[in-house]
Write a protein that holds these residues in place. Structure first.
Motif, PDB file in Angstrom:
ATOM      1  N   VAL A   1      -1.257   7.689  -5.919  1.00 44.95           N
ATOM      2  CA  VAL A   1      -1.552   6.827  -4.817  1.00 44.95           C
ATOM      3  C   VAL A   1      -2.907   6.054  -5.109  1.00 44.95           C
ATOM      4  O   VAL A   1      -3.913   6.649  -5.535  1.00 44.95           O
TER       5      VAL A   1
ATOM      6  N   PHE B   1      11.521   8.493   5.137  1.00 49.13           N
ATOM      7  CA  PHE B   1      12.179   9.885   5.100  1.00 49.13           C
ATOM      8  C   PHE B   1      12.342  10.498   6.709  1.00 49.13           C
ATOM      9  O   PHE B   1      13.323  11.030   6.818  1.00 49.13           O
ATOM     10  N   VAL B   2      11.298   9.895   7.485  1.00 53.40           N
ATOM     11  CA  VAL B   2      11.818  10.113   9.121  1.00 53.40           C
ATOM     12  C   VAL B   2      12.999   9.296   9.419  1.00 53.40           C
ATOM     13  O   VAL B   2      13.755   9.893   9.849  1.00 53.40           O
TER      14      VAL B   2
ATOM     15  N   LEU C   1      18.502   4.861   1.251  1.00 51.09           N
ATOM     16  CA  LEU C   1      17.100   4.808   1.371  1.00 51.09           C
ATOM     17  C   LEU C   1      16.618   3.867   0.389  1.00 51.09           C
ATOM     18  O   LEU C   1      16.969   4.121  -1.025  1.00 51.09           O
TER      19      LEU C   1
ATOM     20  N   GLU D   1       0.880  -1.129  -0.093  1.00 47.25           N
ATOM     21  CA  GLU D   1      -0.013  -0.025   0.071  1.00 47.25           C
ATOM     22  C   GLU D   1       0.865   1.151   0.103  1.00 47.25           C
ATOM     23  O   GLU D   1       0.329   2.342   0.013  1.00 47.25           O
TER      24      GLU D   1
ATOM     25  N   PRO E   1       6.306  10.024  -2.176  1.00 51.86           N
ATOM     26  CA  PRO E   1       5.664  11.261  -2.299  1.00 51.86           C
ATOM     27  C   PRO E   1       5.737  11.679  -3.399  1.00 51.86           C
ATOM     28  O   PRO E   1       6.708  11.669  -4.212  1.00 51.86           O
ATOM     29  N   GLY E   2       4.561  12.257  -4.062  1.00 51.80           N
ATOM     30  CA  GLY E   2       4.379  12.501  -5.522  1.00 51.80           C
ATOM     31  C   GLY E   2       4.192  11.578  -6.409  1.00 51.80           C
ATOM     32  O   GLY E   2       3.673  11.978  -7.840  1.00 51.80           O
TER      33      GLY E   2
ATOM     34  N   VAL F   1       1.014   7.391   1.406  1.00 47.21           N
ATOM     35  CA  VAL F   1       2.311   7.752   1.056  1.00 47.21           C
ATOM     36  C   VAL F   1       3.423   7.551   2.199  1.00 47.21           C
ATOM     37  O   VAL F   1       3.017   7.440   3.373  1.00 47.21           O
ATOM     38  N   SER F   2       4.713   6.823   1.562  1.00 49.77           N
ATOM     39  CA  SER F   2       5.487   6.427   2.591  1.00 49.77           C
ATOM     40  C   SER F   2       6.017   7.761   3.542  1.00 49.77           C
ATOM     41  O   SER F   2       6.308   8.925   2.797  1.00 49.77           O
ATOM     42  N   SER F   3       6.164   7.718   4.911  1.00 50.54           N
ATOM     43  CA  SER F   3       6.668   8.682   5.481  1.00 50.54           C
ATOM     44  C   SER F   3       7.924   8.129   6.466  1.00 50.54           C
ATOM     45  O   SER F   3       8.803   8.777   6.555  1.00 50.54           O
TER      46      SER F   3
END
Lengths: 407, 407
Positions: free
Chosen positions: A195, A206-207, A221, A187, A191-192, A201-203
């Motif tokens: 979707v 990035f965290v 990454l 799922e 970002p961008g 969107v993956s967070s």
């Protein structure tokens, strides 16, 4: 289930510091020192003046006003080559070498100088100098050979300056631990990117990338892996050369928790832990080849809190540092806190000062572990130990302040 | 002489934020946001499950145990396309979209599932679900259009994750202010280079370079300028394009204080201040062309303390941030502090906790402004306001903790 402290201890015990590298002094700030720094010179290298003024023999100035013949001028970097004899003085500036024969400095404001060109002339001394006044003795800051900085130590701006002043153009530091980051989930999109229905969107990636940088590691990454054992295994296999692999998602108990079985064929030793904490119970830890592996929960708040509690100390350990628990401060509870169950809780909270300047931590109304907006707006995590009793508003609690190192 | 607060205020008033630039999300951590970030989507994008379990109609489970027909499985990212009818259930996982017809989720642990292949089968529900239980409602974290991050704001790891989850692959941030650094002095050499008699190895340039990086600027370390007006003017002229020029040395009152007259021919407006502080009284501030200019004292401790008090806020102001004074905390004095004169003092001190956990700040025995070793070993600066009376050991004082942002 194991405690937060035991989980951190097990992680730290399984990790060893990465190797050293040499960096130019200008690249050393914030890095972790891996070799001692000893002074390569005396600082200062000679007795020098702490002020602008005149080098004198104190005995010449016992009955002011004394009138002395100025036999030269010695700007910083241009020492006077002669000797100060009886009745003589040499003009000095901050950092000037005290010339032979002189024992004291009289500051400019306590003199009256009649210059006759080339720095020579006559000076009237209006005070009685103490011998040694305004003289910085040779090696008064440090002497050649003094140990100035001992590893392990994260180098501050001041440390870098100290190493410079001791003659070091290069420092030996731990190389940045390479931390591969793998977000998983059918799922999850970047970002961008489009979707799909039911997508998110993956967070976490990035965290985690930011946290790795903040702690002093080098993030890698990886592309998002779908919920497919072969794809997950291929992604982790491609991370060879990393010191640490961090996955997010797939560490729960459901059918679609694939990371653990996916990695079994890579010959890894993997522990699956339930940590007695909230958010973030399911957790993996183990090794894949030369790399350690930390499996974080998929919920973004859980992943972030676990990164603060476990990933930052893990990276610090790879850097040769102790890898301590996050620092806490005391605050008054801004609202009643219900009695806790057997899992340590980490309530997202805002911080403020009351009228007396006392720190007050108020928990956010929403504590769902999927809510990034609440987490980003939080100033602190209120610690609720396992089985902690109810806390009335105004009672003291321990909190982890957030935002340090921009985490 | 002007106060520390007035000096900082004058500097901030003379500076304006630099322009924005666009950076990839992966490069945004620690940068200062320059444009608002609004949500580009609902999060979650649909009602989703908070747990692994079964989507049910609560009315079907009023009298447990209820036996429901499992008509499908909907892993996260693979929504169930049909409708849950009376007596039916759909298997779900954390993040799965709640299928049409269902209104609640029963967690796996409260069920008994007899699978008959393809996710279908029969499930026994042993509890009475509350309608809406374990459902994360659409847009429960944030709704499309919600303002999530407002400038100015230094982006934390959590902020970067939030922007990611809201669909942003790029962020608009302030470009890094370019800060040219010029150490001056005939006696000053670079680390590793030969040190002549009476010479000193440069440390200010490296401290300032680190401080600029820590505050979010881009340092440009200029070659050391000798005590020659033309060389100093040429160095500063070569720094065109910088937003800020920081000099160290040459700002005192002596004959060899050349920076100010050297820069006059560049057509600059320069203020020469005496700030009522210790260490670090002499200070310059002005403009050279498009760049602001800060002239710091040459003594390394003075330069570092002034960088903490004035340069960090100046860079923050260039980044569009308020440029606040350094944060202070209260501590008990670890020794008697003499009454202060009319200059605000900043005593180098170590911090420790007493038996009650109270912070204690103990001033270093040596407070000479040339001593880098004492400064590097310090944990804090004890603030002594102008004309402050004597303080007995154990009384409260304000201190600026050092080490934040690795400064």
């Amino acid at each position: 289930m194991i405690s937060v402290a035991e989980a951190r201890q097990r992680i730290l015990a399984a990790l060893s510091p990465v190797g050293p590298e040499v960096v130019a002094l200008s690249a050393a700030w914030g890095r972790v020192l891996a070799a001692p720094v000893a002074a390569r010179l005396d600082k200062p290298g000679a007795d020098v003046s702490a002020m602008d003024g005149f080098a004198v023999r104190a005995e010449d100035c016992a009955r002011p006003p004394a009138r002395l013949r100025v036999v030269g001028s010695a700007p910083a970097g241009h020492p006077f080559r002669g000797t100060v004899g009886p009745g003589e003085a040499v003009r000095l500036f901050t950092g000037s070498v005290i010339p032979a024969g002189a024992d004291s400095v009289v500051v400019q404001e306590d003199t009256d100088f009649a210059e006759r060109g080339e720095g020579a002339g006559e000076v009237e001394i209006r005070v009685v100098p103490k011998p040694g006044a305004h003289v910085r003795p040779r090696a008064g800051d440090f002497a050649h050979g003094t140990m100035l900085l001992s590893p392990p130590r994260r180098l501050t701006a001041r440390d870098v300056g100290l190493a410079a002043s001791a003659g070091h153009a290069w420092l030996t530091v731990r190389r940045r631990p390479r931390v591969a980051i793998l977000a998983t989930g059918d799922e999850v999109t970047l970002p961008g990117d489009p979707v799909p229905e039911g997508g998110v969107v993956s967070s976490n990636g990035f965290v985690l990338e930011s946290v790795v940088r903040a702690a002093g590691g080098e993030p890698i990454l990886l592309p998002i892996a779908p919920d497919d054992p072969e794809a997950i295994a291929a992604a982790v296999a491609a991370a060879r050369g990393a010191d640490l692999v961090v996955t997010s998602g797939g560490a729960s108990v459901g059918q679609h928790d694939l990371v653990r079985p996916a990695l079994a064929p890579l010959g890894l030793a993997l522990d699956f832990w339930k940590i007695a904490m909230r958010p973030g119970k399911p957790f993996m830890f183990g090794r894949v080849g030369d790399a350690a592996l930390i499996g974080l929960p998929g919920n973004p708040v859980s992943a972030t809190v676990c990164a603060i509690l476990f990933l930052v100390p893990a990276i610090e350990r790879l850097l040769g540092l102790p890898g301590a628990a996050p620092a806490t401060v005391r605050a008054r509870a801004g609202a009643r806190l219900a009695a806790n169950d057997h899992r340590a809780d980490h309530l997202r909270a805002t911080l403020a000062r009351d009228a007396d300047g006392v720190l007050v931590a108020t928990p956010a109304a929403r504590q769902d572990s999927s809510q990034m907006a609440v987490l980003a707006a939080a100033d602190a995590l209120i610690l609720r130990p396992p089985d902690a009793p109810e806390v009335a508003a105004g009672e003291w609690v321990d909190v982890i302040p957030l935002g340090g190192r921009d985490i």
